[in-house]
Motif scaffolding. Structure first.
Motif, mmCIF file in Angstrom:
data_model
loop_
_atom_site.group_PDB
_atom_site.id
_atom_site.type_symbol
_atom_site.label_atom_id
_atom_site.label_comp_id
_atom_site.label_asym_id
_atom_site.label_seq_id
_atom_site.Cartn_x
_atom_site.Cartn_y
_atom_site.Cartn_z
ATOM 1 N N SER A 79 -72.826 35.251 37.501
ATOM 2 C CA SER A 79 -71.596 34.634 38.003
ATOM 3 C C SER A 79 -70.712 34.086 36.888
ATOM 4 O O SER A 79 -69.641 33.561 37.164
ATOM 5 C CB SER A 79 -71.956 33.512 38.980
ATOM 6 N N GLY A 80 -71.150 34.187 35.640
ATOM 7 C CA GLY A 80 -70.367 33.689 34.521
ATOM 8 C C GLY A 80 -70.789 32.311 34.053
ATOM 9 O O GLY A 80 -70.315 31.824 33.030
ATOM 10 N N GLU A 81 -71.672 31.660 34.818
ATOM 11 C CA GLU A 81 -72.175 30.361 34.402
ATOM 12 C C GLU A 81 -73.095 30.519 33.199
ATOM 13 O O GLU A 81 -73.633 31.594 32.954
ATOM 14 C CB GLU A 81 -72.959 29.701 35.541
ATOM 15 N N VAL A 82 -73.281 29.419 32.474
ATOM 16 C CA VAL A 82 -74.201 29.414 31.342
ATOM 17 C C VAL A 82 -75.211 28.297 31.568
ATOM 18 O O VAL A 82 -74.834 27.155 31.848
ATOM 19 C CB VAL A 82 -73.450 29.200 30.011
ATOM 20 N N ASN A 83 -76.484 28.631 31.472
ATOM 21 C CA ASN A 83 -77.545 27.649 31.610
ATOM 22 C C ASN A 83 -77.983 27.194 30.228
ATOM 23 O O ASN A 83 -78.339 28.011 29.392
ATOM 24 C CB ASN A 83 -78.740 28.243 32.353
ATOM 25 N N LEU A 84 -77.963 25.891 29.993
ATOM 26 C CA LEU A 84 -78.444 25.310 28.749
ATOM 27 C C LEU A 84 -79.834 24.754 29.025
ATOM 28 O O LEU A 84 -80.000 23.851 29.841
ATOM 29 C CB LEU A 84 -77.506 24.198 28.273
ATOM 30 N N ASN A 85 -80.828 25.332 28.369
ATOM 31 C CA ASN A 85 -82.212 24.913 28.553
ATOM 32 C C ASN A 85 -82.517 23.747 27.627
ATOM 33 O O ASN A 85 -82.214 23.802 26.436
ATOM 34 C CB ASN A 85 -83.149 26.079 28.273
ATOM 35 N N ALA A 104 -70.388 25.515 34.305
ATOM 36 C CA ALA A 104 -69.505 26.436 35.023
ATOM 37 C C ALA A 104 -68.899 27.420 34.036
ATOM 38 O O ALA A 104 -68.891 27.194 32.822
ATOM 39 C CB ALA A 104 -68.415 25.658 35.749
ATOM 40 N N ALA A 105 -68.355 28.516 34.544
ATOM 41 C CA ALA A 105 -67.776 29.556 33.698
ATOM 42 C C ALA A 105 -66.661 29.005 32.813
ATOM 43 O O ALA A 105 -66.492 29.442 31.673
ATOM 44 C CB ALA A 105 -67.258 30.700 34.567
ATOM 45 N N GLU A 106 -65.901 28.025 33.326
ATOM 46 C CA GLU A 106 -64.816 27.433 32.543
ATOM 47 C C GLU A 106 -65.343 26.640 31.350
ATOM 48 O O GLU A 106 -64.662 26.490 30.341
ATOM 49 C CB GLU A 106 -63.966 26.481 33.400
ATOM 50 N N ASP A 107 -66.539 26.081 31.473
ATOM 51 C CA ASP A 107 -67.117 25.250 30.414
ATOM 52 C C ASP A 107 -68.179 25.980 29.604
ATOM 53 O O ASP A 107 -68.937 25.357 28.856
ATOM 54 C CB ASP A 107 -67.742 23.997 31.033
#
Length: 143
Positions: A79-85, A104-107
């Motif tokens: 979906s364009g999101e980024v997960n920071l582990n 979110a994709a914007e951030d």
């Protein structure tokens, strides 16, 4: 007759080998397996660690928290999101991140700018506990 004797000997050998395994368990007093215990003397601020979040996940559900942790890297979603582990201490071996901040994709650029093994402070809402990890939504990088 010879085949029955050989088959029986093999089965008996396997049975004896399987029954000699020694199993021991330890009680980790509610800590998750993938989180290193952090001494209170190491905590330099009022920010929470990943271990603190795991121990208080039910009480903090839906509340805004500030966590200081070490980045274990990022992963992109469809979906364009980024997960920071995130975890307490550097990632060693194959471990699952106990805390995941969902940008979110914007951030996404803010999350990607954080390097692996870098200490980071994030303010976010504790939203869910899925697949052994706490999910933080609407995160903002404080430091």
């Amino acid at each position: 007759m010879k085949q029955i004797f050989i088959s029986g000997a093999v089965v008996l050998g396997l049975f004896l080998t399987a029954c000699t395994a020694e199993v021991s368990t330890t009680d980790n007093e509610g800590d998750a397996e993938n989180v290193e215990n952090v001494d209170e003397t190491e905590a330099t601020s009022n920010n929470m660690t990943c271990a603190d979040l795991l121990n208080q996940v039910d009480d903090l559900m839906g509340k805004e928290v500030t966590v200081t942790a070490t980045s274990w890297g990022t992963s992109n979603t469809m979906s364009g999101e980024v997960n920071l582990n995130l975890g307490d201490g550097k990632l060693e071996g194959m471990r699952q991140a106990p805390v995941v901040a969902k940008f979110a994709a914007e951030d996404a650029e803010a999350a990607k700018a954080i390097e692996k093994d870098q200490e980071v402070t994030i303010k976010a809402t504790l939203s869910d506990y899925n697949y052994g990890a706490i999910e933080l939504t609407n995160p903002t990088v404080v430091k």
